[in-house]
Design an enzyme around this catalytic site. Sequence first.
Site, PDB file in Angstrom:
ATOM      1  N   ARG A 199      26.686   5.035  28.762  1.00 23.67           N
ATOM      2  CA  ARG A 199      26.705   5.935  30.038  1.00 23.67           C
ATOM      3  C   ARG A 199      28.007   5.427  30.994  1.00 23.67           C
ATOM      4  O   ARG A 199      28.690   6.021  31.272  1.00 23.67           O
ATOM      5  CB  ARG A 199      25.535   5.843  31.001  1.00 23.67           C
ATOM      6  CG  ARG A 199      24.380   6.468  30.375  1.00 23.67           C
ATOM      7  CD  ARG A 199      23.404   6.955  31.162  1.00 23.67           C
ATOM      8  NE  ARG A 199      22.231   7.501  30.488  1.00 23.67           N
ATOM      9  CZ  ARG A 199      22.205   8.578  29.775  1.00 23.67           C
ATOM     10  NH1 ARG A 199      23.133   9.343  29.809  1.00 23.67           N
ATOM     11  NH2 ARG A 199      20.988   8.892  29.036  1.00 23.67           N
ATOM     12  N   ASP A 247      18.965   6.223  19.638  1.00 24.67           N
ATOM     13  CA  ASP A 247      17.633   6.102  20.115  1.00 24.67           C
ATOM     14  C   ASP A 247      16.646   6.913  19.648  1.00 24.67           C
ATOM     15  O   ASP A 247      15.264   6.628  19.308  1.00 24.67           O
ATOM     16  CB  ASP A 247      17.696   6.495  21.515  1.00 24.67           C
ATOM     17  CG  ASP A 247      18.238   5.273  22.607  1.00 24.67           C
ATOM     18  OD1 ASP A 247      18.698   4.206  21.984  1.00 24.67           O
ATOM     19  OD2 ASP A 247      17.893   5.223  23.926  1.00 24.67           O
ATOM     20  N   GLU A 298      20.583  -0.816  30.146  1.00 25.48           N
ATOM     21  CA  GLU A 298      21.505  -1.379  28.835  1.00 25.48           C
ATOM     22  C   GLU A 298      22.440  -2.355  29.263  1.00 25.48           C
ATOM     23  O   GLU A 298      22.701  -3.395  28.409  1.00 25.48           O
ATOM     24  CB  GLU A 298      22.336  -0.140  28.611  1.00 25.48           C
ATOM     25  CG  GLU A 298      21.687   0.990  27.734  1.00 25.48           C
ATOM     26  CD  GLU A 298      21.044   1.916  28.322  1.00 25.48           C
ATOM     27  OE1 GLU A 298      20.392   1.561  29.509  1.00 25.48           O
ATOM     28  OE2 GLU A 298      20.625   2.843  27.698  1.00 25.48           O
ATOM     29  N   LYS A 351      24.318   5.795  21.337  1.00 27.87           N
ATOM     30  CA  LYS A 351      22.955   5.544  21.590  1.00 27.87           C
ATOM     31  C   LYS A 351      22.175   6.975  21.932  1.00 27.87           C
ATOM     32  O   LYS A 351      21.034   7.186  21.636  1.00 27.87           O
ATOM     33  CB  LYS A 351      23.152   4.652  22.995  1.00 27.87           C
ATOM     34  CG  LYS A 351      21.368   4.385  23.408  1.00 27.87           C
ATOM     35  CD  LYS A 351      21.378   3.263  24.375  1.00 27.87           C
ATOM     36  CE  LYS A 351      19.966   2.737  24.882  1.00 27.87           C
ATOM     37  NZ  LYS A 351      19.126   3.524  25.317  1.00 27.87           N
TER      38      LYS A 351
END
Length: 445
Positions: free
Chosen positions: A399, A58, A351, A424
């Site tokens: 996550r 990111d 996401e 990410k």
Amino acid sequence: MSETSSQVATRLLPRWTQPPRDLEARVPGSKSLTNRALILAAVARGRSVLTGALDSDDTRVMRRALDRLGVSVRAADGGSTLTVDGCSGRFPRETAELECGNSGTSLRFLAAMLAAAGRGPYRLDGNPRMRQRPAADLIQALNGLGAFASSELGTGYPPLLIRVEEPGLDGGFAFVKGDVSSQFLSALLMALPLAKGPSSIEVEGDLVSKPYVTMTMKMMEHFGVIISNRDFKRFNIRPSAYTAAHCAIEPDASAASYFWALAAISGGSVRVVGLDDASVQGDVAFVQVLEHMGCRVDRNARGIQVAGGPLRGVDVDMNAISDTVMTLAVVALFAEGPTRIRRVGHIRHKETDRIAALATELRKFGAEAIAHPDGLTILPPSDPAQLVPARVSTYDDHRMAMAFALTSARLEGVIIEDPGCVAKTYPGFWEDFEALRLQAQASRE
Ligand SMILES: O=C(O)C1=C[C@@H](OP(=O)(O)O)[C@@H](O)[C@H](O)C1
Ligand SMILES: C=C(OP(=O)(O)O)C(=O)O
């Protein structure tokens, strides 16, 4: 066992034979702070230095985009020190194509900043999931402030096209919806000081993820711009210039949640170094939820420690800390009684649809999970011995991978699909997780 490449299809996790006791975890810098610092430093006057920055997919998206816009960002110390030569409010490149992957902060912050500090046309695109993540409310607000912004496919989703007519964004008054993502508001707040005239933004609907808006204002202040707001409803922004700053980025509190939760699930204790209650990241409040579940929390100058104990289910509003919903849902598997997570309907737009994904994966472990429009209920089996290890689909969601890894604290044979998706926000997650497991094991031998 150090694969983080997306070519590795699965990762089989060894069970933790010993809980971590009095161990310390260090997590990388905050994604949200790094991307805010980068974009503000990019439009500031002068040279800024960011330390403790996150180097992940990111933040690389943001760095690459700034590079394409003609702003120099030099990385040292493995990407954790970034030197940014600001462009004093005007991007050197007047047109560019920017690829944003699945980085919501990058795409939304850049869209607004391009309207304020560029000319265009600019095109912002992302991966297939990014093309399903909302942007229409931001487009509408930008157009109300003098930009020509559109969704290329007319869907309200990326790709986005942005341009302004010389000499830049007008300012004025606009509404922005607050109940889908706070990132629209944060994007506008950071961009609007560069408009020609004063602006006012009014938030429509309940604002989600409020601590991130506070973080935005604190970071703007750090780079020399103060704005006024009343009750997170109306924000007044005067034309002002950003000035370069030195910025020490805090460790990422959402990443820290995995190590605090590990202590909770295993009955051990882990201190995450470098975070305290004064953090600008709302997600440090995750430890309060663990406290309600029966954990002990110790805060000292080194960091915040969680010590696990018998866990009981909770009924909790996680609107302000929704990136930790996945972490809590996995902790809830090991608690006594149901856990209800409320007011997080907006996590369906991240996401993946995180409510649906969680319900599906939690059931694989032998829990009942009920998806609600605003959240989730997790009903673990009455005896944790009835939990079974599972092969976890991760939906290209970092996550999901990091949260479900925690089940290996109590279960043998858990498999995580596409473990590389952690890149990410936390490329070194598997190495750090395994190093802590080995440390826990060694401390008992
Ligand atoms: O502003 C930010 O840095 C973020 C805001 C939150 O998004 P929403 O406002 O869409 O909930 C959060 O989930 C995301 O990881 C980072
Ligand atoms: C939602 C997230 O990221 P973003 O919106 O920045 O893509 C996240 O990191 O959990």
